[in-house]
Design an enzyme around this catalytic site. Structure first.
Site, PDB file in Angstrom:
ATOM      1  N   ARG A   1     -45.927  61.887 -27.900  1.00 39.84           N
ATOM      2  CA  ARG A   1     -46.038  62.990 -26.644  1.00 39.84           C
ATOM      3  C   ARG A   1     -44.788  63.953 -26.957  1.00 39.84           C
ATOM      4  NH1 ARG A   1     -48.764  64.108 -22.293  1.00 39.84           N
ATOM      5  NH2 ARG A   1     -49.561  62.222 -22.071  1.00 39.84           N
TER       6      ARG A   1
ATOM      7  N   GLY B   1     -47.213  72.754  11.265  1.00 38.43           N
ATOM      8  CA  GLY B   1     -47.512  71.885   9.766  1.00 38.43           C
ATOM      9  C   GLY B   1     -47.214  70.668  10.144  1.00 38.43           C
TER      10      GLY B   1
ATOM     11  N   HIS C   1     -44.378  50.844 -18.090  1.00 31.71           N
ATOM     12  CA  HIS C   1     -43.818  51.202 -19.485  1.00 31.71           C
ATOM     13  C   HIS C   1     -42.347  50.463 -19.708  1.00 31.71           C
ATOM     14  CE1 HIS C   1     -42.961  54.262 -22.886  1.00 31.71           C
ATOM     15  NE2 HIS C   1     -43.095  52.961 -23.340  1.00 31.71           N
TER      16      HIS C   1
ATOM     17  N   ARG D   1     -44.172  57.120 -13.737  1.00 31.64           N
ATOM     18  CA  ARG D   1     -43.816  57.445 -15.026  1.00 31.64           C
ATOM     19  C   ARG D   1     -42.392  57.847 -15.392  1.00 31.64           C
ATOM     20  NH1 ARG D   1     -49.467  60.741 -16.741  1.00 31.64           N
ATOM     21  NH2 ARG D   1     -49.446  61.152 -14.590  1.00 31.64           N
TER      22      ARG D   1
ATOM     23  N   LYS E   1     -49.362  57.553 -30.789  1.00 32.04           N
ATOM     24  CA  LYS E   1     -49.335  58.660 -30.040  1.00 32.04           C
ATOM     25  C   LYS E   1     -47.968  59.183 -29.973  1.00 32.04           C
ATOM     26  CE  LYS E   1     -49.747  59.091 -25.404  1.00 32.04           C
ATOM     27  NZ  LYS E   1     -50.579  59.060 -23.966  1.00 32.04           N
TER      28      LYS E   1
ATOM     29  N   ASP F   1     -52.443  54.366 -27.754  1.00 31.01           N
ATOM     30  CA  ASP F   1     -50.894  54.293 -28.406  1.00 31.01           C
ATOM     31  C   ASP F   1     -50.529  52.687 -28.048  1.00 31.01           C
ATOM     32  OD1 ASP F   1     -50.658  53.771 -25.683  1.00 31.01           O
ATOM     33  OD2 ASP F   1     -50.001  55.741 -25.071  1.00 31.01           O
TER      34      ASP F   1
HETATM   35  C1  R5P Z   1     -49.387  57.297 -21.202  1.00 27.99           C
HETATM   36  O1  R5P Z   1     -48.421  56.600 -21.542  1.00 27.99           O
HETATM   37  C2  R5P Z   1     -50.485  56.554 -20.529  1.00 27.99           C
HETATM   38  O2  R5P Z   1     -50.880  55.452 -20.925  1.00 27.99           O
HETATM   39  C3  R5P Z   1     -51.884  57.739 -20.821  1.00 27.99           C
HETATM   40  O3  R5P Z   1     -52.043  57.741 -22.161  1.00 27.99           O
HETATM   41  C4  R5P Z   1     -51.460  59.257 -20.388  1.00 27.99           C
HETATM   42  O4  R5P Z   1     -50.962  59.223 -18.975  1.00 27.99           O
HETATM   43  C5  R5P Z   1     -52.521  60.067 -20.523  1.00 27.99           C
HETATM   44  O5  R5P Z   1     -52.014  61.412 -19.924  1.00 27.99           O
HETATM   45  P1  R5P Z   1     -52.758  62.487 -20.420  1.00 27.99           P
HETATM   46  O6  R5P Z   1     -54.395  62.458 -20.059  1.00 27.99           O
HETATM   47  O7  R5P Z   1     -52.073  63.657 -19.944  1.00 27.99           O
HETATM   48  O8  R5P Z   1     -52.902  62.691 -22.054  1.00 27.99           O
END
Ligand code: R5P
Length: 309
Positions: free
Chosen positions: A194, A38, A130, A95, A192, A169
């Site tokens: 999450r 591998g 971010h 992220r 938004k 957002d």
């Molecule tokens: C988040 O802060 C990004 O700007 C996108 O809105 C996000 O990554 C979108 O993710 P998903 O397609 O999983 O909703």
């Protein structure tokens, strides 16, 4: 000394060929195969001694590709490359930029350390910044960011009649407003929340004044597509025509593309930072300009170091 060359790993040849064409330069081949256990066997075909080498590799689904890339960078140096830069139109691991719970690994920092140790510079397109405001907060090597907004705006202006640009957002405000300005369109930014990897809720303010326009949802990453699916639903229920969905990085995890198609979106268009059937927007010129800028800086600093010796 010869000009720069572009190399990539098998599977990313189209991306690399577009970048080489935009840089008006050639590609060197890299052979990769797996040993029975591998592990990767890598062989560079062609001369890279004293040359600037651009490793072109997008980093969607990064884990299987990153170790071979680090090994390739090491091999290029061993073969005498003057400079080894990474052109990764999609930059992974941006992220997890802080600890949300004790013990979590801040992978943005660790990943940046790995790449900074292997490459002399990193070029990407609109990284997901971010809580970090610039790549220089975590990368120790020079970086360049190519921006997709002008190309996205040109595509929207050429393909959508009377658009209303919609950002999902508050994080998107800055560059969604730039896309809207360049596309000569009004824009709105939603709110938004999450609630999990695959669960988001979107709050939509009253949008009556824009009825009659075609909503164009613009986001940097489409991953699970839940953000866009939820937003499409709200806009269609509010009486808008089927929205157009525009994204920079077409990650589309699992069945996300199907789900977005079935959500009522009229069209889905993405930039070519991650190869996907929805790619409509070519950013190779922008990436090439960023690579050229990085190589100039690197060449100047090597020349200065030579003079100082
Ligand atoms: C988040 O802060 C990004 O700007 C996108 O809105 C996000 O990554 C979108 O993710 P998903 O397609 O999983 O909703």
């Amino acid at each position: 000394m010869n000009g720069p060359v572009v190399v990539t790993l098998p599977g990313q040849e189209r991306l690399a060929a577009r970048l080489a064409a935009a840089l008006s330069t050639e590609m060197l081949g890299v052979e990769r195969r797996r040993f029975p256990d591998g592990e990767s066997y890598l062989r560079i075909h062609g001369e890279c001694r004293d040359r600037d080498v651009v490793v072109a590799a997008t980093l969607a689904r990064p884990d299987p590709i990153v170790l071979p890339l680090l090994l390739l960078a090491h091999g290029l140096r061993a073969e005498g490359a003057r400079t080894v830069v990474l052109a990764a139109p999609y930059l992974a691991y941006m992220r997890q930029d802080r600890q949300f719970q004790s013990g979590e690994v801040v992978t943005s920092r660790g990943f940046a350390e790995l790449l900074s140790a292997a490459f002399d510079g990193v070029v990407t397109v609109d990284p997901h910044l971010h809580r970090f405001h610039a790549l220089s907060e975590i990368y120790r090597v020079p970086t360049r960011v190519a921006h997709a907004a002008p190309a996205l705006a040109a595509w929207i202006a050429g393909n959508v009649d009377k658009p209303l640009i919609v950002g999902p957002d508050s994080e998107s405000e800055q560059w969604v407003s730039e896309v809207a300005r360049l596309a000569a369109s009004p824009h709105v930014v939603l709110s938004k929340t999450r609630r999990g990897d695959r669960e988001v809720t979107i709050d939509v303010p009253p949008l009556d004044r824009w009825l009659g326009r075609t909503p164009v949802l613009v986001d940097d990453i489409i991953s699970t597509a839940r953000t866009m699916v939820e937003t499409v639903g709200h806009l269609v229920r509010a009486g808008y025509p089927a929205p157009v969905c525009v994204g920079v990085h077409a990650i589309f995890a699992d069945r996300a593309h199907d789900e977005l198609q079935r959500s009522g979106a009229a069209e889905i268009a993405t930039a070519d930072t991650v190869a996907h059937p929805t790619n409509r927007i070519d950013l190779s010129t922008e990436v090439a300009a960023a690579v050229a800028s990085l190589l100039r800086e690197r060449s100047d600093s090597l020349a200065t170091a030579e003079v100082m010796r």
